[in-house]
Enzyme design. Structure first.
Site, PDB file in Angstrom:
ATOM      1  N   HIS A 188       0.852  -1.198   0.000  1.00 19.26           N
ATOM      2  CA  HIS A 188       0.000   0.000   0.000  1.00 19.26           C
ATOM      3  C   HIS A 188       0.888   1.249   0.000  1.00 19.26           C
ATOM      4  O   HIS A 188       0.692   2.176  -0.776  1.00 19.26           O
ATOM      5  CB  HIS A 188      -0.919  -0.024   1.225  1.00 19.26           C
ATOM      6  N   ASN A 189       1.884   1.269   0.874  1.00 22.59           N
ATOM      7  CA  ASN A 189       2.755   2.457   0.963  1.00 22.59           C
ATOM      8  C   ASN A 189       3.564   2.642  -0.312  1.00 22.59           C
ATOM      9  O   ASN A 189       3.770   3.774  -0.752  1.00 22.59           O
ATOM     10  CB  ASN A 189       3.694   2.341   2.161  1.00 22.59           C
ATOM     11  N   GLU A 192       1.360   4.133  -2.758  1.00 21.15           N
ATOM     12  CA  GLU A 192       1.180   5.538  -2.365  1.00 21.15           C
ATOM     13  C   GLU A 192       2.349   6.391  -2.911  1.00 21.15           C
ATOM     14  O   GLU A 192       2.125   7.483  -3.446  1.00 21.15           O
ATOM     15  CB  GLU A 192       1.137   5.583  -0.834  1.00 21.15           C
TER      16      GLU A 192
END
Ligand code: 2AM
Length: 489
Positions: A188-189, A192
């Site tokens: 997820h990061n 991002e």
């Protein structure tokens, strides 16, 4: 004797920990708060937690004695040895069947180790990703729990109650075993990082090639936020572009163009390299931050190194004048974003297979749909793709995404050419396009690579019509016929 009244204990009273406790309290759970520096427990009880059902503990033993069985303890402390220290101290006080949850930013390899070590002692370990920052923690984060599946029935209610909701569904579901929760948070990061870099490249083009003012760029982002690009990151970029400092000057123009990082993008990149998955966009996004940090050197180089400079013509209405290019930049951003997510899901699929985690891809899209930094309408589409075909090999092979890239690609190619001819760096836009062209290429030049490897290192090659059989050729007529097996290039 203390009566066991608390549903869960939470250790770590920094911002995220306090907000999660308040959120759990709002949803009717009795939380016992604890912290290494015990004075922070009292401070919390006398301030934010005043008038709530939150209770405090004076020691770990006191905290454990206040918990209903099976005991649930969640850690929100600094990743690394602090987690191991607390786990060691807790296992001495708790009983087999009790649950320890790590909600910090732990390395997923540590979570896998902890899960195994605790399982051997009869404890149920959960490593959970928590995303959404301070506000998310307080009012609804995206939660990505993984670890010992036997723990899930005991924490599901608390987790799904406090999580963000998207179209009535909680942005929280069981992710998979061992370190799967922290792994998914790490990806997820990484995604991002990619999303942020893509928006920044669009900003660079809008500013330097289209000559738009900050307020005009804000207006463009506002339009984009009403389209398929609708997302938290476009929304905040819109607001940032129009934000004025106390002296009425746009704050964004005063901020040093040197980005830092905390490391999860780098971890994702390393995992991609370890797994052999080309998450090029995420890696380019990490490197773009690294390059940005060479500010002083870049300033010197800007005076010495030659190349085209964007010419921003002085036109009366740049928004109208550059309408076609602005629309193309939007499509280039959209298509690149599809590639970024396709790459991220490739990494999750490969890692899931490698570790036998059976990651829940559709569930992950839903977990990211709300509550977290990458929340967007787009993730609803990804969820749909995995609902239609849970074993989808690649997002690009889904009919919807295939068609979306098809309709965007001419604009995307034009934008990359425009950026290149104007000397505007677009590592994410252009590497995404290179990946797309590589992925859809039935014959890459890797045959020459294999021949080179065999020529200088006798590394052997397979033939198109006999895959699985390895050949070596004596390319020069001298040298041996023995193939290399002891080292690889
Ligand atoms: P503190 O308030 O006692 O510093 C975020 O830093 C949280 O992690 C805080 O609750 C902090 O506790 C805790 N923390 C940081 N390092 C720690 C360590 N080595 N051992 C225990 N807790 C730690």
């Amino acid at each position: 004797m203390t009566t066991a009244t608390a549903d869960i204990a939470l250790i770590g009273l920094a911002v995220m920990g306090k907000n999660l406790i308040m959120n759990m309290n709002d949803h009717g759970f009795t939380v016992c708060a604890f912290n290494r520096t015990v004075s922070k427990v009292d401070e919390f009880l006398q301030n934010e937690a005043k008038g709530t059902n939150i209770i405090g503990a004076t020691s770990l033993a006191d905290m454990v004695s206040k918990l209903k069985r099976p005991r649930r303890v969640m850690l929100l402390v600094k990743a690394g040895s602090a987690v191991d220290d607390f786990i060691n101290n807790l296992t001495a006080l708790m009983e087999p069947g009790d649950i320890i949850i790590d909600g910090g930013n732990s390395d997923f390899n540590d979570s896998t180790r902890r899960c195994k070590e605790l399982a051997a002692k009869g404890f149920l370990y959960v490593g959970t990703g928590v995303s959404g920052g301070e506000d998310g923690a307080r009012y609804g984060p995206s939660l990505m729990p993984g670890g010992n599946p036997e723990a899930w029935p005991h924490i599901k209610d608390i987790f799904q109650s406090i999580a963000a909701k998207s179209e009535g569904e909680p942005c929280c579901d069981w992710v998979g075993s061992e370190g799967a929760g922290h792994f998914v948070k790490m990806v997820h990061n990484g995604i991002e990082y990619g999303d942020m870099q893509l928006i920044s490249e669009a900003y660079h083009l809008l500013k330097s090639v289209c000559g738009l003012s900050n307020d005009e760029i804000s207006a463009v982002f506002d339009e984009w936020n009403k389209s398929e690009l609708e997302s938290f990151l476009i929304e905040i970029s819109r607001d940032i572009m129009k934000f004025r400092d106390t002296d009425n000057v746009h704050l964004v123009d005063k901020i040093l163009d040197s980005a830092s990082q905390k490391g999860t993008g780098k971890w994702t990149g390393k995992t991609g390299l370890d797994m052999g998955i080309p998450i090029t966009l995420i890696v380019e996004a990490v490197f773009a931050r690294c390059l940005s940090s060479f500010k002083d050197e870049r300033v010197k180089a800007s005076l010495l190194l030659q190349g085209p400079k964007p010419k921003s013509e002085n036109v009366a209405n740049p928004l109208e004048h550059h309408k076609k290019l602005i629309d193309s930049i939007k499509l280039a951003l959209y298509a690149s974003k599809i590639i970024s997510y396709a790459q991220g899901f490739m990494l999750m699929r490969a890692t899931s297979q490698e570790y036998g985690w059976t990651l829940n891809m559709g569930g992950i899209s839903l977990m990211w749909r709300g509550g977290c930094i990458i929340r967007s309408v787009f993730l609803g589409r990804i969820k749909k793709a995995f609902t239609t075909n849970p074993t989808l090999d690649n997002l690009l092979l889904d009919d919807f995404f295939n068609q979306e890239v098809a309709r965007s690609q001419l604009s995307w190619r034009e934008v990359c050419c425009t950026g290149i001819m104007n000397g505007v760096p677009m590592p994410a836009f252009s590497s995404a396009l290179a990946f797309y062209d590589g992925y859809r290429c039935d014959k890459l030049p890797a045959n020459l690579l294999q021949a080179q490897r065999d020529y200088f290192g006798a590394h052997t090659y397979e033939l198109l019509d006999s895959r699985g059989q390895f050949h070596h050729t004596n390319w020069t007529g001298h040298g041996g016929t023995t193939s290399a097996s002891t080292y690889n290039v």
